[in-house]
Design a protein around this motif. Structure first.
Motif, PDB file in Angstrom:
ATOM      1  N   ILE A   1       0.567  -1.479  -0.261  1.00  0.00           N
ATOM      2  CA  ILE A   1      -0.154  -0.138  -0.063  1.00  0.00           C
ATOM      3  C   ILE A   1       1.179   0.890  -0.013  1.00  0.00           C
ATOM      4  N   VAL A   2       0.747   2.015  -1.115  1.00  0.00           N
ATOM      5  CA  VAL A   2       2.229   2.972  -1.368  1.00  0.00           C
ATOM      6  C   VAL A   2       0.998   4.397  -1.003  1.00  0.00           C
ATOM      7  N   ALA A   3       1.551   5.080   0.399  1.00  0.00           N
ATOM      8  CA  ALA A   3       0.945   6.501   0.271  1.00  0.00           C
ATOM      9  C   ALA A   3      -0.030   5.857   1.755  1.00  0.00           C
TER      10      ALA A   3
ATOM     11  N   THR B   1       3.496   2.213   2.354  1.00  0.00           N
ATOM     12  CA  THR B   1       4.896   2.716   2.466  1.00  0.00           C
ATOM     13  C   THR B   1       4.706   4.325   2.486  1.00  0.00           C
ATOM     14  N   GLY B   2       5.608   5.548   2.053  1.00  0.00           N
ATOM     15  CA  GLY B   2       5.604   6.694   2.724  1.00  0.00           C
ATOM     16  C   GLY B   2       6.138   7.470   2.677  1.00  0.00           C
ATOM     17  N   ARG B   3       5.998   8.625   2.668  1.00  0.00           N
ATOM     18  CA  ARG B   3       7.998   9.607   2.071  1.00  0.00           C
ATOM     19  C   ARG B   3       8.543  10.112   3.420  1.00  0.00           C
TER      20      ARG B   3
ATOM     21  N   ASP C   1       9.731   7.880  -2.043  1.00  0.00           N
ATOM     22  CA  ASP C   1       9.284   9.341  -2.351  1.00  0.00           C
ATOM     23  C   ASP C   1       8.791   8.606  -4.280  1.00  0.00           C
ATOM     24  N   LEU C   2       7.672   9.171  -4.185  1.00  0.00           N
ATOM     25  CA  LEU C   2       7.660   8.945  -5.378  1.00  0.00           C
ATOM     26  C   LEU C   2       7.341  10.192  -6.582  1.00  0.00           C
TER      27      LEU C   2
END
Length: 243
Positions: free
Chosen positions: A15-17, A40-42, A64-65
């Motif tokens: 799960i991104v962000a 995930t996250g920044r 970081d996308l």
């Protein structure tokens, strides 16, 4: 004869962000269905705080996308942990709001980095094997002044899901478009402001209510389990786009 639905037990869900209210709910509910979850996250501290609030084991990672090298590093880290990504879910969002004459180029690019460019690079490097779910939003179908970038980037997600569904087949790709949901995203308005927004929204949409994080999470997890669903936008907006 094969079934059109399958469980996600023992499958890897990334799960991104995932630090939003919906992201947290998705992680909790995916664990409840027997999946192995990575959030995930920044911000490492924010990701860890969310993971610590969830019942069950959750892995964490930072990405970081807006930086392809960061996405490559995420792929390397997941491979080091022997994580083969079955289901990729991206809730990434970087709103660029305001009148066109006041928009900043960096904010515009950031919005597309989060919703579109980042999604493409996640697919490129993480190579999910079963499904991809991207998050769009109702403003793509109900644009209003000051939301040109948000509407356009969210609309692009819908077309990206279709294009990737064809290119990545048989990996399934869908988009989710929430309306107003009580996910914590509106808390900054204060209690009175949030209550007014929710009441006004409920009065206008056909469902006569707002959504919940649980409803969005349930729809996403059902979608990634449905083997015949791909190239589709799931509108979770109480019918608000219709009125």
């Amino acid at each position: 004869m094969t079934t059109a639905t399958a469980g996600i037990e023992n499958q890897q869900v990334v799960i991104v962000a995932g630090t939003s209210g919906i992201g947290r709910q998705l992680a909790q509910d995916a664990i409840g269905r027997g999946a192995r979850v990575t959030i995930t996250g920044r911000d490492a501290d924010a990701v860890r705080a969310v993971a610590d609030s969830i019942e069950g084991e959750v892995a964490t990672a930072v990405v970081d996308l807006s930086n392809e090298e960061s996405i490559e590093e995420l792929a390397t880290e997941l491979a080091r942990r022997d994580v083969v990504v079955d289901h990729l879910i991206s809730l990434a969002n970087a709103p660029a709001k305001g009148p066109v004459e006041k928009l900043e180029r960096d904010a515009i690019i950031g919005a597309f980095d989060a919703k579109v460019i980042g999604a493409l690079l996640l697919v490129k490097h993480l190579r999910p094997t079963v499904s991809v779910t991207l998050f769009s939003g109702i403003v793509a179908w109900r644009p209003r002044p000051g939301m040109a970038v948000t509407a356009t980037s969210n609309g692009a997600v819908a077309f990206l899901a279709q294009a990737l569904a064809v290119e990545l087949a048989p990996v399934r790709v869908n988009a989710v478009s929430p309306g107003v949901v009580d996910s914590g995203a509106w808390d900054a308005l204060g209690a009175a402001g949030k209550d007014k927004l929710f009441a006004d929204t409920a009065a206008r949409n056909p469902a006569r209510r707002i959504g919940t994080s649980q409803e969005v999470s349930g729809a996403v997890l059902d979608a990634i389990s449905n083997q015949f669903l791909t190239g589709t936008v799931l509108h979770l907006d109480g019918g608000a786009r219709l009125v």
